[in-house]
Motif scaffolding. Structure first.
Motif, PDB file in Angstrom:
ATOM      1  N   ILE A 125      81.470  72.411  11.873  1.00 25.66           N
ATOM      2  CA  ILE A 125      82.182  72.116  10.630  1.00 25.66           C
ATOM      3  C   ILE A 125      82.487  73.447   9.949  1.00 25.66           C
ATOM      4  CG2 ILE A 125      82.069  70.978   8.379  1.00 25.66           C
ATOM      5  CD1 ILE A 125      80.029  69.034   9.649  1.00 25.66           C
ATOM      6  N   GLU A 126      83.775  73.754   9.797  1.00 27.83           N
ATOM      7  CA  GLU A 126      84.167  75.058   9.273  1.00 27.83           C
ATOM      8  C   GLU A 126      83.879  75.158   7.777  1.00 27.83           C
ATOM      9  OE1 GLU A 126      88.020  78.075   9.279  1.00 27.83           O
ATOM     10  OE2 GLU A 126      88.055  76.210  10.427  1.00 27.83           O
ATOM     11  N   THR A 127      82.867  75.933   7.444  1.00 29.23           N
ATOM     12  CA  THR A 127      82.517  76.214   6.052  1.00 29.23           C
ATOM     13  C   THR A 127      82.346  77.721   5.890  1.00 29.23           C
ATOM     14  OG1 THR A 127      80.131  76.048   6.470  1.00 29.23           O
ATOM     15  CG2 THR A 127      81.294  74.016   5.839  1.00 29.23           C
ATOM     16  N   ALA A 128      82.364  78.189   4.654  1.00 31.81           N
ATOM     17  CA  ALA A 128      82.177  79.616   4.396  1.00 31.81           C
ATOM     18  C   ALA A 128      80.816  80.082   4.905  1.00 31.81           C
ATOM     19  CB  ALA A 128      82.324  79.900   2.908  1.00 31.81           C
ATOM     20  N   GLY A 129      79.789  79.237   4.715  1.00 32.16           N
ATOM     21  CA  GLY A 129      78.452  79.598   5.162  1.00 32.16           C
ATOM     22  C   GLY A 129      78.362  79.716   6.668  1.00 32.16           C
ATOM     23  N   LEU A 130      79.013  78.792   7.401  1.00 30.91           N
ATOM     24  CA  LEU A 130      78.977  78.854   8.860  1.00 30.91           C
ATOM     25  C   LEU A 130      79.728  80.076   9.363  1.00 30.91           C
ATOM     26  CD1 LEU A 130      78.166  77.585  11.560  1.00 30.91           C
ATOM     27  CD2 LEU A 130      80.310  76.302  11.517  1.00 30.91           C
ATOM     28  N   LEU A 131      80.858  80.383   8.763  1.00 31.52           N
ATOM     29  CA  LEU A 131      81.622  81.560   9.170  1.00 31.52           C
ATOM     30  C   LEU A 131      80.793  82.827   8.997  1.00 31.52           C
ATOM     31  CD1 LEU A 131      85.129  80.741   7.637  1.00 31.52           C
ATOM     32  CD2 LEU A 131      84.391  80.472  10.002  1.00 31.52           C
ATOM     33  N   THR A 132      80.087  82.923   7.882  1.00 29.53           N
ATOM     34  CA  THR A 132      79.236  84.087   7.630  1.00 29.53           C
ATOM     35  C   THR A 132      78.134  84.183   8.678  1.00 29.53           C
ATOM     36  OG1 THR A 132      79.656  83.997   5.250  1.00 29.53           O
ATOM     37  CG2 THR A 132      77.683  85.178   5.981  1.00 29.53           C
ATOM     38  N   ALA A 183      90.264  57.576   9.949  1.00 26.77           N
ATOM     39  CA  ALA A 183      90.155  58.949  10.442  1.00 26.77           C
ATOM     40  C   ALA A 183      88.696  59.388  10.461  1.00 26.77           C
ATOM     41  CB  ALA A 183      90.983  59.888   9.565  1.00 26.77           C
ATOM     42  N   GLY A 184      88.449  60.531  11.094  1.00 32.19           N
ATOM     43  CA  GLY A 184      87.117  61.114  11.072  1.00 32.19           C
ATOM     44  C   GLY A 184      86.925  61.944   9.814  1.00 32.19           C
ATOM     45  N   PRO A 185      85.857  62.717   9.735  1.00 31.18           N
ATOM     46  CA  PRO A 185      85.578  63.524   8.537  1.00 31.18           C
ATOM     47  C   PRO A 185      86.714  64.488   8.226  1.00 31.18           C
ATOM     48  CG  PRO A 185      83.677  63.467  10.006  1.00 31.18           C
ATOM     49  CD  PRO A 185      84.804  62.863  10.767  1.00 31.18           C
ATOM     50  N   GLU A 186      86.969  64.678   6.954  1.00 29.92           N
ATOM     51  CA  GLU A 186      88.068  65.554   6.543  1.00 29.92           C
ATOM     52  C   GLU A 186      87.808  67.012   6.906  1.00 29.92           C
ATOM     53  OE1 GLU A 186      90.245  64.279   2.725  1.00 29.92           O
ATOM     54  OE2 GLU A 186      88.176  63.611   2.373  1.00 29.92           O
ATOM     55  N   ASN A 187      86.552  67.403   7.106  1.00 23.96           N
ATOM     56  CA  ASN A 187      86.245  68.791   7.438  1.00 23.96           C
ATOM     57  C   ASN A 187      86.105  69.024   8.946  1.00 23.96           C
ATOM     58  OD1 ASN A 187      83.841  67.500   7.893  1.00 23.96           O
ATOM     59  ND2 ASN A 187      82.694  68.583   6.305  1.00 23.96           N
ATOM     60  N   SER A 191      89.270  65.766  13.949  1.00 24.21           N
ATOM     61  CA  SER A 191      89.782  64.627  13.187  1.00 24.21           C
ATOM     62  C   SER A 191      91.096  64.982  12.494  1.00 24.21           C
ATOM     63  CB  SER A 191      88.748  64.170  12.160  1.00 24.21           C
ATOM     64  OG  SER A 191      87.556  63.748  12.794  1.00 24.21           O
ATOM     65  N   GLN A 192      91.168  66.199  11.970  1.00 21.28           N
ATOM     66  CA  GLN A 192      92.398  66.641  11.317  1.00 21.28           C
ATOM     67  C   GLN A 192      93.574  66.621  12.295  1.00 21.28           C
ATOM     68  OE1 GLN A 192      91.441  70.552   9.884  1.00 21.28           O
ATOM     69  NE2 GLN A 192      89.889  69.805   8.444  1.00 21.28           N
ATOM     70  N   ASP A 193      93.341  67.131  13.504  1.00 17.78           N
ATOM     71  CA  ASP A 193      94.417  67.188  14.492  1.00 17.78           C
ATOM     72  C   ASP A 193      94.820  65.795  14.961  1.00 17.78           C
ATOM     73  OD1 ASP A 193      94.497  69.911  14.306  1.00 17.78           O
ATOM     74  OD2 ASP A 193      93.300  70.277  16.109  1.00 17.78           O
ATOM     75  N   ARG A 194      93.851  64.906  15.123  1.00 21.00           N
ATOM     76  CA  ARG A 194      94.178  63.544  15.532  1.00 21.00           C
ATOM     77  C   ARG A 194      95.012  62.839  14.461  1.00 21.00           C
ATOM     78  NH1 ARG A 194      88.246  61.867  18.227  1.00 21.00           N
ATOM     79  NH2 ARG A 194      88.252  63.634  19.682  1.00 21.00           N
ATOM     80  N   GLU A 195      94.623  63.017  13.214  1.00 17.49           N
ATOM     81  CA  GLU A 195      95.376  62.398  12.126  1.00 17.49           C
ATOM     82  C   GLU A 195      96.773  62.997  12.012  1.00 17.49           C
ATOM     83  OE1 GLU A 195      95.149  61.752   7.251  1.00 17.49           O
ATOM     84  OE2 GLU A 195      93.367  62.441   8.353  1.00 17.49           O
ATOM     85  N   VAL A 214      94.848  54.597   4.903  1.00 17.06           N
ATOM     86  CA  VAL A 214      94.127  55.678   5.575  1.00 17.06           C
ATOM     87  C   VAL A 214      92.803  55.925   4.868  1.00 17.06           C
ATOM     88  CG1 VAL A 214      94.174  58.100   6.263  1.00 17.06           C
ATOM     89  CG2 VAL A 214      96.298  56.760   6.278  1.00 17.06           C
ATOM     90  N   ARG A 215      91.723  55.888   5.600  1.00 22.64           N
ATOM     91  CA  ARG A 215      90.401  56.185   5.077  1.00 22.64           C
ATOM     92  C   ARG A 215      89.672  57.093   6.052  1.00 22.64           C
ATOM     93  NH1 ARG A 215      92.289  54.769   1.153  1.00 22.64           N
ATOM     94  NH2 ARG A 215      91.553  53.335  -0.467  1.00 22.64           N
ATOM     95  N   HIS A 216      88.701  57.858   5.548  1.00 22.25           N
ATOM     96  CA  HIS A 216      87.937  58.780   6.385  1.00 22.25           C
ATOM     97  C   HIS A 216      86.510  58.266   6.564  1.00 22.25           C
ATOM     98  CE1 HIS A 216      91.260  61.399   5.129  1.00 22.25           C
ATOM     99  NE2 HIS A 216      91.048  62.014   6.282  1.00 22.25           N
ATOM    100  N   GLY A 217      86.069  58.236   7.812  1.00 19.04           N
ATOM    101  CA  GLY A 217      84.704  57.831   8.123  1.00 19.04           C
ATOM    102  C   GLY A 217      83.877  59.009   8.587  1.00 19.04           C
ATOM    103  N   ASP A 218      82.656  58.716   9.070  1.00 20.91           N
ATOM    104  CA  ASP A 218      81.747  59.784   9.488  1.00 20.91           C
ATOM    105  C   ASP A 218      81.483  59.776  10.992  1.00 20.91           C
ATOM    106  OD1 ASP A 218      80.157  57.562   9.846  1.00 20.91           O
ATOM    107  OD2 ASP A 218      78.653  58.126   8.353  1.00 20.91           O
ATOM    108  N   LEU A 219      82.343  59.068  11.752  1.00 22.02           N
ATOM    109  CA  LEU A 219      82.264  58.987  13.210  1.00 22.02           C
ATOM    110  C   LEU A 219      81.121  58.105  13.709  1.00 22.02           C
ATOM    111  CD1 LEU A 219      83.022  62.710  14.156  1.00 22.02           C
ATOM    112  CD2 LEU A 219      84.635  60.803  14.020  1.00 22.02           C
ATOM    113  N   LYS A 220      80.446  57.406  12.810  1.00 18.62           N
ATOM    114  CA  LYS A 220      79.366  56.511  13.191  1.00 18.62           C
ATOM    115  C   LYS A 220      79.782  55.050  13.008  1.00 18.62           C
ATOM    116  CE  LYS A 220      75.735  59.859  12.103  1.00 18.62           C
ATOM    117  NZ  LYS A 220      74.479  60.119  11.351  1.00 18.62           N
ATOM    118  N   LYS A 221      79.045  54.166  13.655  1.00 19.38           N
ATOM    119  CA  LYS A 221      79.412  52.749  13.672  1.00 19.38           C
ATOM    120  C   LYS A 221      79.475  52.144  12.277  1.00 19.38           C
ATOM    121  CE  LYS A 221      77.997  48.314  15.686  1.00 19.38           C
ATOM    122  NZ  LYS A 221      77.014  47.629  16.569  1.00 19.38           N
TER     123      LYS A 221
END
Length: 333
Positions: A125-132, A183-187, A191-195, A214-221
């Protein structure tokens, strides 16, 4: 233009990792395979130049971070990764982040602090913290299944945009004009590319997509079940739904069937991944996918190349999606 290892791979059918090992002193390649590869290399005019290699003692354990260990698609990738690394004497340590960005960041730092030899991330998940955190690591990193747009990292993924596009075209070809999307999670870049592919295809077919559909889910059932409740209450005029993965689709179908409706009689469903979840329930789901096992193998082979050879530029391998048509989409005249 000089001949490269990739040229030999295309000609021979062997993986880049196998060809690289055929020119090393390792005994993990069969003598007949080594001879065949070297003869082909000579025929093509390949000139082998030994790379600077790291000490074998440092090659030991690769960390893998995944958002959901119960997801069948991810399990297929993990199996491909684990079996390929094992062939080279590498161990795989698997950690679940539960799709939590803070957990991902912590695990990346943990890998650095504990001298892991490489890191594979399935659900980054692309976040500022992960990039760092990723910029500070001193070991190879491979992204599988997702990308990070703001960094040049080694990546293995499916063409998610094309997959979303294919899903919309299939529904349009079957006559559907009022379509919803879970859709999947917005981050999530996947999921972004599929949408984005789904929206572009509908636009090309001159089909409007209402934003309340259009609604966003968390990829779980469970998020599929919740979307089913929303669909029943708000989207009764929609004839079809595109779910961003199989697990959410199974939850959606469960809720629709519990209401006494039928699939595809009352609503058609198409999804993404083609994991065992797509065919294990009462509805056999039409889905977009690529086999996760070879994606995992490619991610592991990329990691092996990075661990054993210095100075490689980041690469990206994109697998084409395919459509598996089953019984969850009906044709509307």
């Amino acid at each position: 233009m000089s001949v490269t290892i990739r040229d030999i791979a295309r000609k021979s059918g062997y993986s880049i990792a196998t060809i690289s090992r055929a020119f090393s002193e390792t005994t993990s390649v069969k003598p007949e395979t080594r001879l065949k590869i070297r003869e082909l290399a000579q025929e093509l005019g390949y000139r082998h130049q030994p790379h600077v290699r790291r000490e074998a003692a440092r090659i030991g354990t690769v960390m893998l971070i995944v958002g959901d260990l119960m997801n069948p698609f991810y399990l297929g990738m993990i199996r491909g990764i684990q079996e390929t690394l094992k062939e080279q004497g590498l161990k795989l340590a698997i950690f679940s982040s539960d799709y939590d960005p803070a957990s991902e960041e912590e695990l990346v730092r943990y890998a650095g602090d504990n001298r892991y030899d490489g890191l594979i991330m399935l659900t980054a998940i692309e976040t500022a913290g992960l990039l760092t955190a990723l910029k500070q690591v001193r070991f190879p990193v491979v992204l599988a299944n997702r990308t990070i747009r703001s960094m040049d990292l080694n990546t293995v993924c499916i063409d998610n945009y094309r997959g979303g596009y294919m899903a919309a075209i299939h529904l349009a070809d079957e006559g559907h004009r009022r379509i919803a999307h879970l859709a999947g999670p917005e981050n999530s870049t996947a999921s972004q590319d599929r949408e984005r592919g789904f929206r572009d295809a509908l636009r090309d077919c001159q089909i409007s997509l209402s934003e309340d559909a259009v609604r966003h889910g968390d990829l779980k059932k469970d998020s599929g079940i919740r979307f089913g409740e929303y669909f029943l209450g708000k989207l009764g005029d929609c004839s079809a739904v595109f779910c961003a993965n199989d697990l959410m689709a199974t939850g959606f179908c469960e809720r629709i069937l519990a209401q006494g409706l039928s699939i595809p009689g009352d609503v058609s469903v198409i999804c993404f991944d083609d994991s065992p979840a797509a065919i294990s329930g009462p509805v056999k789901l039409t889905t977009i996918s690529h086999d996760p096992y070879p994606m995992g193998v490619s991610a592991a082979e990329m990691m092996i190349d990075l661990i054993t050879t210095d100075g490689q530029k980041p690469r990206k391998i994109v697998f084409p999606p395919s459509l598996a048509v089953r019984g969850s989409v009906r044709r509307i005249s």
